[in-house]
Design a protein around this motif. Structure first.
Motif, PDB file in Angstrom:
ATOM      1  N   ASP C  37      69.991  50.608   2.476  1.00  0.00           N
ATOM      2  CA  ASP C  37      69.623  50.757   1.065  1.00  0.00           C
ATOM      3  C   ASP C  37      70.758  50.327   0.149  1.00  0.00           C
ATOM      4  O   ASP C  37      70.557  49.645  -0.855  1.00  0.00           O
ATOM      5  CB  ASP C  37      69.307  52.225   0.750  1.00  0.00           C
ATOM      6  N   GLN C  38      71.938  50.761   0.543  1.00  0.00           N
ATOM      7  CA  GLN C  38      73.084  50.429  -0.307  1.00  0.00           C
ATOM      8  C   GLN C  38      73.341  48.934  -0.347  1.00  0.00           C
ATOM      9  O   GLN C  38      73.644  48.382  -1.399  1.00  0.00           O
ATOM     10  CB  GLN C  38      74.323  51.156   0.209  1.00  0.00           C
ATOM     11  N   PHE C  39      73.235  48.300   0.795  1.00  0.00           N
ATOM     12  CA  PHE C  39      73.416  46.843   0.814  1.00  0.00           C
ATOM     13  C   PHE C  39      72.312  46.140   0.032  1.00  0.00           C
ATOM     14  O   PHE C  39      72.550  45.157  -0.648  1.00  0.00           O
ATOM     15  CB  PHE C  39      73.493  46.312   2.253  1.00  0.00           C
ATOM     16  N   PHE C  40      71.098  46.673   0.133  1.00  0.00           N
ATOM     17  CA  PHE C  40      69.992  46.087  -0.644  1.00  0.00           C
ATOM     18  C   PHE C  40      70.325  46.141  -2.129  1.00  0.00           C
ATOM     19  O   PHE C  40      70.225  45.148  -2.855  1.00  0.00           O
ATOM     20  CB  PHE C  40      68.680  46.833  -0.356  1.00  0.00           C
ATOM     21  N   GLU C  41      70.756  47.301  -2.587  1.00  0.00           N
ATOM     22  CA  GLU C  41      71.078  47.419  -4.022  1.00  0.00           C
ATOM     23  C   GLU C  41      72.263  46.544  -4.393  1.00  0.00           C
ATOM     24  O   GLU C  41      72.292  45.911  -5.444  1.00  0.00           O
ATOM     25  CB  GLU C  41      71.369  48.880  -4.381  1.00  0.00           C
TER      26      GLU C  41
ATOM     27  N   GLU D 349      52.960  45.941  -9.346  1.00  0.00           N
ATOM     28  CA  GLU D 349      53.094  47.236 -10.002  1.00  0.00           C
ATOM     29  C   GLU D 349      54.549  47.663  -9.927  1.00  0.00           C
ATOM     30  O   GLU D 349      55.343  47.058  -9.195  1.00  0.00           O
ATOM     31  CB  GLU D 349      52.203  48.268  -9.316  1.00  0.00           C
ATOM     32  N   THR D 350      54.905  48.685 -10.687  1.00  0.00           N
ATOM     33  CA  THR D 350      56.271  49.206 -10.649  1.00  0.00           C
ATOM     34  C   THR D 350      56.187  50.669 -10.207  1.00  0.00           C
ATOM     35  O   THR D 350      55.087  51.211 -10.079  1.00  0.00           O
ATOM     36  CB  THR D 350      56.921  49.145 -12.044  1.00  0.00           C
ATOM     37  N   PRO D 351      57.322  51.284  -9.983  1.00  0.00           N
ATOM     38  CA  PRO D 351      57.282  52.698  -9.586  1.00  0.00           C
ATOM     39  C   PRO D 351      56.669  53.594 -10.670  1.00  0.00           C
ATOM     40  O   PRO D 351      56.328  54.743 -10.395  1.00  0.00           O
ATOM     41  CB  PRO D 351      58.765  53.050  -9.379  1.00  0.00           C
ATOM     42  N   ARG D 393      55.534  40.407  -4.225  1.00  0.00           N
ATOM     43  CA  ARG D 393      55.791  41.833  -4.394  1.00  0.00           C
ATOM     44  C   ARG D 393      57.250  42.087  -4.745  1.00  0.00           C
ATOM     45  O   ARG D 393      58.142  41.349  -4.341  1.00  0.00           O
ATOM     46  CB  ARG D 393      55.450  42.579  -3.090  1.00  0.00           C
ATOM     47  N   LEU D 394      57.447  43.170  -5.438  1.00  0.00           N
ATOM     48  CA  LEU D 394      58.788  43.571  -5.838  1.00  0.00           C
ATOM     49  C   LEU D 394      59.613  44.060  -4.646  1.00  0.00           C
ATOM     50  O   LEU D 394      60.839  43.932  -4.628  1.00  0.00           O
ATOM     51  CB  LEU D 394      58.666  44.683  -6.895  1.00  0.00           C
ATOM     52  N   ASP D 395      58.940  44.610  -3.645  1.00  0.00           N
ATOM     53  CA  ASP D 395      59.704  45.189  -2.534  1.00  0.00           C
ATOM     54  C   ASP D 395      60.114  44.156  -1.486  1.00  0.00           C
ATOM     55  O   ASP D 395      60.703  44.491  -0.478  1.00  0.00           O
ATOM     56  CB  ASP D 395      58.929  46.338  -1.879  1.00  0.00           C
ATOM     57  N   THR D 399      62.437  44.450   1.910  1.00  0.00           N
ATOM     58  CA  THR D 399      61.899  44.252   3.260  1.00  0.00           C
ATOM     59  C   THR D 399      62.368  42.943   3.891  1.00  0.00           C
ATOM     60  O   THR D 399      62.329  42.795   5.104  1.00  0.00           O
ATOM     61  CB  THR D 399      60.359  44.224   3.231  1.00  0.00           C
ATOM     62  N   GLY D 400      62.771  41.999   3.041  1.00  0.00           N
ATOM     63  CA  GLY D 400      63.244  40.740   3.605  1.00  0.00           C
ATOM     64  C   GLY D 400      62.170  39.663   3.729  1.00  0.00           C
ATOM     65  O   GLY D 400      62.437  38.591   4.280  1.00  0.00           O
ATOM     66  N   TYR D 401      60.975  39.923   3.206  1.00  0.00           N
ATOM     67  CA  TYR D 401      59.950  38.860   3.208  1.00  0.00           C
ATOM     68  C   TYR D 401      60.147  37.992   1.970  1.00  0.00           C
ATOM     69  O   TYR D 401      59.375  38.031   1.018  1.00  0.00           O
ATOM     70  CB  TYR D 401      58.543  39.460   3.255  1.00  0.00           C
ATOM     71  N   LEU D 402      61.217  37.212   2.012  1.00  0.00           N
ATOM     72  CA  LEU D 402      61.649  36.487   0.821  1.00  0.00           C
ATOM     73  C   LEU D 402      60.896  35.171   0.658  1.00  0.00           C
ATOM     74  O   LEU D 402      60.287  34.670   1.607  1.00  0.00           O
ATOM     75  CB  LEU D 402      63.161  36.230   0.923  1.00  0.00           C
ATOM     76  N   LEU D 403      60.980  34.635  -0.539  1.00  0.00           N
ATOM     77  CA  LEU D 403      60.310  33.363  -0.837  1.00  0.00           C
ATOM     78  C   LEU D 403      61.354  32.366  -1.343  1.00  0.00           C
ATOM     79  O   LEU D 403      61.277  31.858  -2.445  1.00  0.00           O
ATOM     80  CB  LEU D 403      59.243  33.585  -1.908  1.00  0.00           C
ATOM     81  N   ASP D 404      62.353  32.132  -0.518  1.00  0.00           N
ATOM     82  CA  ASP D 404      63.505  31.352  -0.952  1.00  0.00           C
ATOM     83  C   ASP D 404      63.293  29.866  -0.659  1.00  0.00           C
ATOM     84  O   ASP D 404      63.739  29.349   0.355  1.00  0.00           O
ATOM     85  CB  ASP D 404      64.739  31.903  -0.221  1.00  0.00           C
TER      86      ASP D 404
END
Lengths: 985, 187, 95, 415
Positions: C37-41, D349-351, D393-395, D399-404
């Motif tokens: 989590d910390q690395f993500f942030e 959506e957001t939190p 998605r924002l997450d 999660t690492g499902y990036l669109l780079d």
């Protein structure tokens, strides 16, 4: 034609007549003329056509704010569209043409547009041309496009040179009128480093065009004296013909110097123009003011011009637009035009003054409280229609009309960093606001101080203040005596009477009616107005139009002008030639070029080159009879596998890493372990970004306990050093580690093939044992060559063969290369280039930039296990995210065609054996492919979804663009010698 | 006995010299160069050891110093570029390594750079090449600066009239071209 | 823009390479409880203010030092420039 | 009132008296079902789709300045659907389809012109990347082809093939092109307004009213406005607006400059991208050459740039087309880019319940306008992601499902 409209006096050199040509006719002017003044003197009034309605247009101003008198200057490859005749200095042999017409200037077919002006009102195109759908590109747009635009580019390469430079000063003074000259004198005498830039070829500004005294002598003489004094000062740099085009952050100004535009052809080796980036500690904007017209029906005919400009032509250039002129004004300044022209013997028919209480003037008819409400004259003004205060109207003959609606301070540069000008009611104009660029102050007319006396005083005062803030003591100079005339303006933006169209933007044909329409349709914010009507979007950026348009919108909305909005400005102040902004770093010199140590040899041997960053790298070395690159590349690759090949790999980045913590440092920047690497050994390593993607790979050789030299890929050499410095300075600042690039200090050659050791043994001095036992795979050491040349030897292999990399001081690179070819002749030595290198690395399944694409992780590359989980290294946390470890994610695999005669192409997509060729069935893509000369068939490396679990599976490589669809088998990427026996031989 | 012929960064067997109106630009290939970077925590010792060999104090930020056959220019924090004539000091970096062993890191840089010396009217040339006010450098100062897209090291021997410009060796022809065209334009 | 390098004085922005928010100095502990989590942030989340911004610049064409520059993202005014290694040490980073 | 050629002629004879405001200037209502923050192309397109496709009735678009004053009015007007990663290929192909029908749908001529988009390559690796891209585009059903130098020379005889980085070919995307950026804003505004959407200009959001994790409305310079749902679509201001709701985003603000030349007779027929020079060019219908390049590369909230990029863009322009050397640059401007950490956008959506985000479009916002509007409308109305926006998605950063697309990693200034 004779110079029928030439007057007496003026600042032209009658001793130097100049011949020029406009629209195919020969004319004569004088040194000191502009193209506009010379044409005016010759009685030419009709110079061009407007943008939309193709209405006739003449000279409107005497400066860079000109919206109308645009010409194509020069010819051939030097043709220069949209050049303002008002600032083009005349030179012997000048050639110019009018522009924006079909047919001829006088009989322009597109003038038909004018008949349909009611249809072609503001924004009409948004409302039509929608049906049928396909017609836009095919029918409507081509018509619109061909009618649009102004001048033409030649389409040929520009033969002139341009250049850029950098200047430093304490004080930059922008504009050399009374304020700018006083500011420069004040600062110059105080010993400050001063740059004075003026767009004109003559310093003096309005003092050059007014009949007034400064310091008890004619203003022009005072200017000459001031310029002489400044010229004599070593600390002052005078820059005529230099426009400050933009104010950028932290006191940086872009100044365009037109070095040789006033000459027929630039002197060889010297630039046509120079873009100076001026680093100033302080700047004073003394850019003066621009007159604005009063808008009235049919106000666009050639002959209608700004009153101040009319006066400027008479006084400075001794030219008048007609022998009989009139003036329309709402302020006292307009009267000066009448006075000065009369003094030059021009007949002034009438002064139409909108003010009821206009001051009277002897010797000329003055109608107070009156408006000009119409004009006549097909290709130029012949008469005006005047409406008196009591409603009576009369028609008065005149060949030109000078119009003055007041003056707008040239606040442009104060807006370049987001500053907004503020409205000053007393002069009915925008003046600089509070939020102007840091370090800038404003003086003179640019600040709204319109009298000469005020300009001189404010120039001196602002200079003293600016220097004081720099800690330079300056004393205010004694002010020369000067005119302090009142301006007495009664705002009038447009005439409410009369029929017909009243032009606001003369270039883009925006009329008062268009503003009304924009208001009616709710395009009311200033920006909507501008964008909907195209107001102010011409080459003049609405310098003479915007304020009037704003005033009309204010009237329509019932708001005040400041409530309606301000006009703000972006760079450049006046249009800048692209070549100048390009400077010398264009074409072949767009980027500097890096040469490898074998560059000369490769060129001698006709090698084709590839660019790799700034490097030039040889692709192959053709032999007689070889006509296709594959013949050469295959030969070179086969020779490596059979004999020995040498390849220049100098471009690989090399970083020297030293220090007590060097090993533990490398342990953190490489994903795999380096702490335990023995001295004299080399290890392959991968570097991750902090997000877990693998961004570079290379080798690290431990030369001593506290000394490593690492290699990077060619492309990432700079980035790797930057990232390592980041780790060293920002993440672990107390680690004892020192880094420095040694990339070009060493010529580095790969020597590869079964006979590579034998070749090396002929070069390496005999005291060094490089036998397999003494110098095994992944060994490294310092050696000497050819009788004592210091070198580094690494036993590493990219080709999969017994191979070495040999590094020598670069200055010996060329000689060593030639020596190896000579000494290895009987061994069959041959150089190999990038293509053979690529073939062999694909055969071995080594990734390059095509696989290290910035998305691939170590896991995807089949190197997941290299990422040590026992230590902290950059990227080793986030590379464990779900999306990067997904078992169905992409994995690097090898592919071979089921039918060996079929070809796998890089850039192809993968689908399952029976799946359709559709995006929803895509399974990955081919990154690299070649036809392996050793395997005798096509092979490819590919990222395949879940690829590591799919060995042996048959899938398809599809390439819809090239029309191929090939069945392939998924195999390991180690196509050739998978056990690696050859490189350990 | 070494039997390989070395060449200059401009591919010549002898250094190139160009004469312009009131300016000469000379290629100077015969300089042994080494980077000297102090080890962390050993700065004082490292400095002393280096100074003992060079015979003068390592210069402060932005300065250049020379005495006897050595010269040193400030290069970065706790780092200097040391130079000497190759003819006498070809192995300078090795000698430095011995002199500062364990106290400073030494990296041979001799072939990493090309050097051009400018003598004469330099102001106009620099005005066309670098945003750093090189013409105003004090005698005895040294700085790193961008010249026409190239990271260079500039040493001033005499303000506005005598300089060394060191650039990355692989870019030698580009740097020379830049100096040459700027000189032609300025002079 | 001009960055006043603490050692070398005012230099044009062209000599520098920009990285981003100076929070990148505060690299989390890989063995911390919620390291992921910390690395993500650390890697992805930013304040991105309209105003004062502390950010990392690299003097790529100069002495290769990393700098922490305090700059206003609206006016581009630079109010402070420090050597990043000094800042990092002040923030408790060491080996 | 419909726009048509006939109507234009009729009004010509009627003194233009019949034209109605393209949109109204209403007073804010106390409450709306849905408020979209941001009166740019995306926000107005969202409102248009909410009203036309999702049957929403009570909608407002709030804009701090004048509509189109952000990136919609400061871009280089390029519309194309050429992306390599399949989720992006699908999304942008759909967007190009919506552009093709936009004018009929809006009854507004946005001058969408499919004059072809060209991306040059300089070596085999780049060429192969282009094959990969055009292949996936063809598999999606859009167009894409590779041209060799001979065909290129015919299209652009004045191009310099032998500059510092020789040109070896290009891919051509014929459906790509340009559109009149302001017209897109006005067209959507007019369409939304005709369906009852309130467009509230000069209405700056100063905060959110959030209770128990649910959004209740927005505080603005024109007072509090209640809403069941709020969609944030503010491009370059995304981080600051989301910050008001206490949400940190993987988005930074950067400056992208663009440049236009004086009006010239047609000389550049299509849109050309010069990778080695980080440069692109097209010519507007009015005749101005529109030039663009890289970001200024530092975080910035100022809509203006500096000289280095100014210069590097023009250096590339003159290198690619030496004839441009004698054209004049008329104006430079800067747009605020909402640069995300993988170079792609978020529609999610957001939190906070009822609060939704459409942002992080990097360079791709203008061409995404209709599709982003549609997807965001779908999300706001149905509270479910649109099929095409599911990967956005924002997450995904967590999660690492990036669109780079570019493989630049979390470096927004290099995306």
């Amino acid at each position: 034609m004779t110079q029928s409209n030439r007057l007496n006096g003026g600042l032209i050199n009658r001793g130097k007549p100049l011949n020029f040509n406009f629209d195919g006719r020969a004319y004569q002017g004088y040194e000191g003329d502009t193209l506009a003044s010379a044409l005016m003197a010759n009685g030419v009034r009709f110079l061009g056509r407007s943008f939309k309605y193709h209405r006739p247009r003449g000279i409107f101003t005497a400066g860079s704010e000109e919206p109308n008198a645009l010409v194509e200057l020069r010819s051939g490859a030097r043709q220069e569209p949209n050049t303002r005749a008002t600032v083009a200095e005349l030179y012997e042999g000048l050639v110019a043409c009018s522009q924006n017409y079909k047919g001829s200037l006088r009989y322009d077919l597109l003038a038909l547009n004018d008949l349909f002006s009611d249809i072609l009102s503001a924004g009409f195109y948004y409302k039509t041309f929608m049906w049928p759908a396909a017609f836009w590109e095919k029918v409507y747009e081509p018509i619109i496009r061909s009618a649009a635009g102004l001048g033409r580019l030649s389409g040929e390469d520009d033969p002139d040179e341009y250049e850029k430079g950098f200047l430093h000063c304490d004080l930059l003074v922008i504009g050399g009128g009374p304020a700018g000259l006083m500011a420069s004198l004040t600062a110059g005498r105080a010993g400050a480093n001063v740059i004075l830039a003026d767009e004109d070829c003559r310093f003096g500004g309005r003092l050059n065009v007014e009949q007034e005294d400064v310091g008890g002598k004619p203003a022009v003489e005072w200017v000459e004296q001031a310029v002489a004094e400044l010229t004599a000062m070593d600390n002052v740099r005078l820059m005529p013909r230099s426009t400050a085009m933009g104010a950028f952050d932290h006191g940086i100004y872009g100044v365009v110097e037109r070095v040789q535009d006033h000459l027929h052809t630039p002197v060889e080796g010297k630039p046509r123009q120079t873009l100076w980036r001026v680093y100033s500690k302080r700047a004073i904007l003394c850019a003066g003011a621009t007159e604005r017209p009063i808008v009235f029906p049919d106000n666009d005919r050639p002959g209608v011009m700004l009153a101040g400009s009319m006066r400027a032509y008479a006084n400075r250039w001794a030219a008048t637009p007609a022998r009989m002129v009139a003036v329309f004004t709402n302020n006292d300044d307009g009267h000066r035009t009448a006075v000065d022209l009369m003094a030059k013997g021009v007949d002034v028919t009438v002064i139409v003054d909108a003010r009821l209480d206009a001051p009277t003037l002897t010797g000329v008819r003055l109608i107070s409280g009156a408006h000009v409400i119409g004009t006549k004259g097909r290709h130029g003004l012949s008469s005006i229609r005047v409406r008196q205060a009591d409603g009576r109207e009369e028609t008065l003959a005149c060949g030109a009309l000078g119009v003055s609606g007041g003056w707008n301070p040239n606040v442009h540069l104060t807006c370049h960093q987001g500053g907004r000008p503020v409205w000053n009611e007393s002069i009915a104009a925008f003046v600089p606001g509070q939020n102007i660029p840091v370090g800038m102050s404003v003086a003179g007319a640019a600040k709204g101080l319109f009298s000469t006396e005020d300009a001189l005083r404010s120039g001196a005062e602002e200079a003293v203040a600016a220097l004081e803030s720099l800690g330079i003591a300056a004393s205010a100079l004694k002010l020369p005596r000067a005119v302090n005339s009142a301006y007495n303006l009664q705002p009038l933006y447009h005439v409410p009477h009369g029929k017909g169209r009243a032009w606001l933007d003369l270039q883009n044909d925006v009329t008062v009616k268009d503003v009304k329409l924009a208001h009616q349709e709710n395009y009311r914010s200033v920006e909507h107005l501008k964008r909907y009507t195209t107001l102010g979007m011409g080459t003049d950026q609405g310098k003479t139009a915007n304020v009037n348009a704003l005033a009309i919108m204010a009237e329509l909305t019932g708001k005040s002008i400041p409530e309606t909005g301000t006009t703000i400005f972006r760079p450049p102040y006046t249009p800048v030639v692209l070549g100048t902004i390009g400077g010398r770093t264009v074409g072949k010199h767009f980027h500097p070029t890096r040469e490898t140590p074998t560059d000369k040899w490769a060129r001698e041997h006709n090698a084709p080159f590839d660019t790799a960053g700034d490097w030039m790298r040889a692709r192959w070395f053709p032999q007689p009879g070889e006509t296709h690159w594959r013949q050469s590349a295959d030969r070179e690759a086969c020779n490596v596998r059979k004999n020995v090949g040498i390849c220049d790999v100098t471009t690989l980045g090399k970083i020297d890493v030293q220090g007590a913590d060097a090993a533990s440092f490398l342990n953190r920047v490489y994903a795999n372990g380096f702490a335990k690497l023995a001295v004299g050994k080399v290890r392959y390593g991968i570097m991750l970004r902090e997000d877990g993607a693998c961004y570079d790979d290379g080798t690290a050789a431990r030369l001593a306990e506290e000394h490593f030299v690492i290699t990077t890929t060619t492309a990432n050499a700079g980035a790797v050093l930057r990232n390592m410095e980041f780790a060293r300075q920002c993440l672990w600042p107390d680690m004892d580690v020192q880094l420095i690039s040694t990339t070009e200090a060493w010529a580095q050659y790969a020597i590869a093939g079964p006979k590579s050791r034998e070749l090396l043994q002929r070069i390496v001095d005999s005291e060094f044992d490089i036998s397999n036992e003494a110098f095994p795979f992944m060994a490294c050491d310092s050696v000497t060559l050819c009788g004592g040349l210091r070198a580094r030897l690494f036993r590493i292999s990219f080709s999969g063969e017994l191979a070495y990399e040999l590094a020598v001081p670069t200055r010996y690179g060329d000689a060593l290369w030639r020596r190896m070819l000579e000494l290895g002749q009987d061994l069959g030595v041959a150089p190999y280039g990038l293509e053979a290198l690529d073939i062999m690395r694909i055969e071995k399944g080594h990734p390059t930039g095509r696989e290290l694409d910035g998305r691939a992780t170590a896991l995807m590359l089949g190197m997941g296990r290299m990422v040590s989980r026992k230590k902290d290294s950059i990227g080793s946390t986030l590379d464990q995210r779900e999306g990067l470890t997904d078992p169905n994610g992409l994995r690097l695999v090898g592919l071979k065609p089921v039918n060996q005669s079929e070809v796998i192409t890089a850039g192809s997509q993968l689908v399952n054996e029976t799946a359709p060729v559709h995006i929803d069935s895509e399974q990955g893509h081919v990154t690299s492919a070649c036809i392996s000369p050793h395997l005798g068939h096509s092979i490819g490396m590919a990222f395949l979804k879940g690829g590591d679990q799919r060995m042996g599976e048959i899938i398809r490589v599809v390439d819809p663009v090239r029309g191929t669809d090939v069945k392939v088998q998924v195999i390991s990427t180690h196509f050739f010698d998978p056990e690696g026996g050859r490189l350990r031989a | 006995m070494l039997d390989l012929q070395s060449i200059t960064p401009l591919w010549g067997e002898t250094p190139r010299a160009d004469q312009f109106n009131r300016l000469t630009i000379t290629e100077v290939p015969n300089q042994a160069l080494a980077s000297l970077a102090l080890r962390k925590g050993r700065e004082d010792e490292g400095r002393k050891a280096a100074e003992a060999m060079l015979g003068f104090a390592l210069p402060e930020v932005g300065r250049h110093a020379a005495a006897g056959s050595y010269a040193a220019s400030w290069f970065a924090q706790d780092q200097w570029l040391i130079s000497a004539e190759t003819s006498e000091h070809e192995l300078m970096s090795y000698q430095l390594v011995d002199a500062v062993a364990g106290l400073a890191s030494v990296t041979e840089q001799t072939d990493g750079w090309c050097r051009f010396d400018l003598e004469g009217m330099c102001r106009g040339v620099f005005e066309r090449l670098s945003g750093v006010n090189l013409a105003a450098m004090e005698a005895g100062s040294a700085t790193r600066a961008l010249l026409e897209h190239l990271s260079c090291m500039v040493i001033c021997f005499e303000t506005a009239s005598h300089y060394s410009v060191l650039g990355p060796r692989s870019y030698a022809r580009s740097l020379h071209h830049a100096l040459e065209t700027a000189a032609r334009s300025a002079l | 823009m001009i960055i006043n390098h603490p050692l070398m004085g005012p230099r044009d922005r062209q000599e520098f390479t920009y990285l981003g928010d100076a929070c990148l100095i505060d690299r989390p502990d890989w063995q911390g409880g919620n390291a992921m989590d910390q690395f993500f942030e650390y890697v992805y989340l930013r304040d991105d203010p309209a105003g004062t911004h502390r950010e990392l610049w690299y003097h790529e064409h100069g002495d290769r030092s990393w700098l922490v520059v305090t700059r206003n993202t609206v006016t581009h005014e630079i109010t402070n420039v420090e050597l990043a290694s000094d800042v990092a040490r002040k923030q408790g980073r060491s080996k | 009132m419909n726009y048509s050629g006939l109507r234009v002629i009729r009004e010509a004879f009627n003194g233009q008296r019949g034209w109605k405001p393209a949109w109204r200037n209403p007073e804010p209502k106390p409450n709306y079902d849905i408020i979209v923050i941001g009166g740019g192309g995306h926000g107005l397109a969202t409102a248009h789709y909410l009203a036309t496709k999702y049957g929403e009735k009570c909608i407002a678009v709030v804009e701090k300045g004048w509509i189109g004053s952000g990136n919609a009015g400061r871009n280089t007007t390029i519309v194309r659907g050429d992306y390599t990663l399949p989720p992006n290929t699908r999304f942008y192909d759909h967007s190009v389809g919506l552009w093709e029908s936009m004018e009929r749908e809006l009854n507004f001529n946005v001058m969408h012109s499919q004059r072809g988009v060209l991306f040059l390559h300089h070596n085999d690796a780049e060429r192969d990347d282009h094959y990969r891209k055009t292949n996936i585009m063809r598999m999606q059903g859009t167009d894409g082809e590779i041209l060799g130098p001979e065909k290129l020379r015919k299209m652009y005889p004045s191009m310099n093939f032998d500059g510092r980085f020789p040109i070896t070919g290009a891919y051509l995307h014929r459906r790509g092109g340009t559109a009149r950026h302001d017209a897109v804003v006005w067209g959507y505004a007019r369409s939304a307004d005709r369906r009852g959407v309130d467009i509230l200009q000069n209405c700056k959001v100063t905060g959110f009213r959030i209770e128990q994790g649910k959004v209740l409305g927005i505080e603005t310079t024109r007072g509090f406005i209640g809403a069941n749902k709020v969609g944030v679509s503010v491009a370059g201001n995304t981080s600051r607006v989301m910050d008001m709701a206490g949400i940190r985003t993987p988005i930074e603000s950067h400056i992208l400059q663009a440049f236009v030349s004086e009006g010239l007779k047609p000389i550049i027929p299509g849109q050309v991208n010069y990778g080695a020079g980080h440069f692109y060019i097209s010519q507007s219908d009015k005749g101005g050459l529109v030039l663009g390049g890289d970001l200024d590369q530092y975080n910035s909230c100022a809509q203006r740039g500096n000289l280095p990029v100014f210069e590097s863009v023009i250096e590339a322009a003159v290198t690619l087309f030496p004839m441009l050397s004698r054209a004049r640059l008329l104006r430079a401007w800067g747009g605020l880019q909402d640069m995300s950490m993988d170079g792609h956008a978020v529609i999610d959506e957001t939190p906070i319940k009822g609060l939704y985000l459409n942002g992080g479009w990097c360079y791709g916002g203008f061409k995404a306008t209709p599709a982003a509007g549609e997807c965001f409308a779908h999300l706001l109305s149905t509270e479910q992601p649109h099929e095409l926006a599911k990967p956005y998605r924002l997450d995904r950063f967590r999660t690492g499902y990036l669109l780079d697309e570019k493989g630049q990693g979390p470096n927004p200034n290099r995306q």
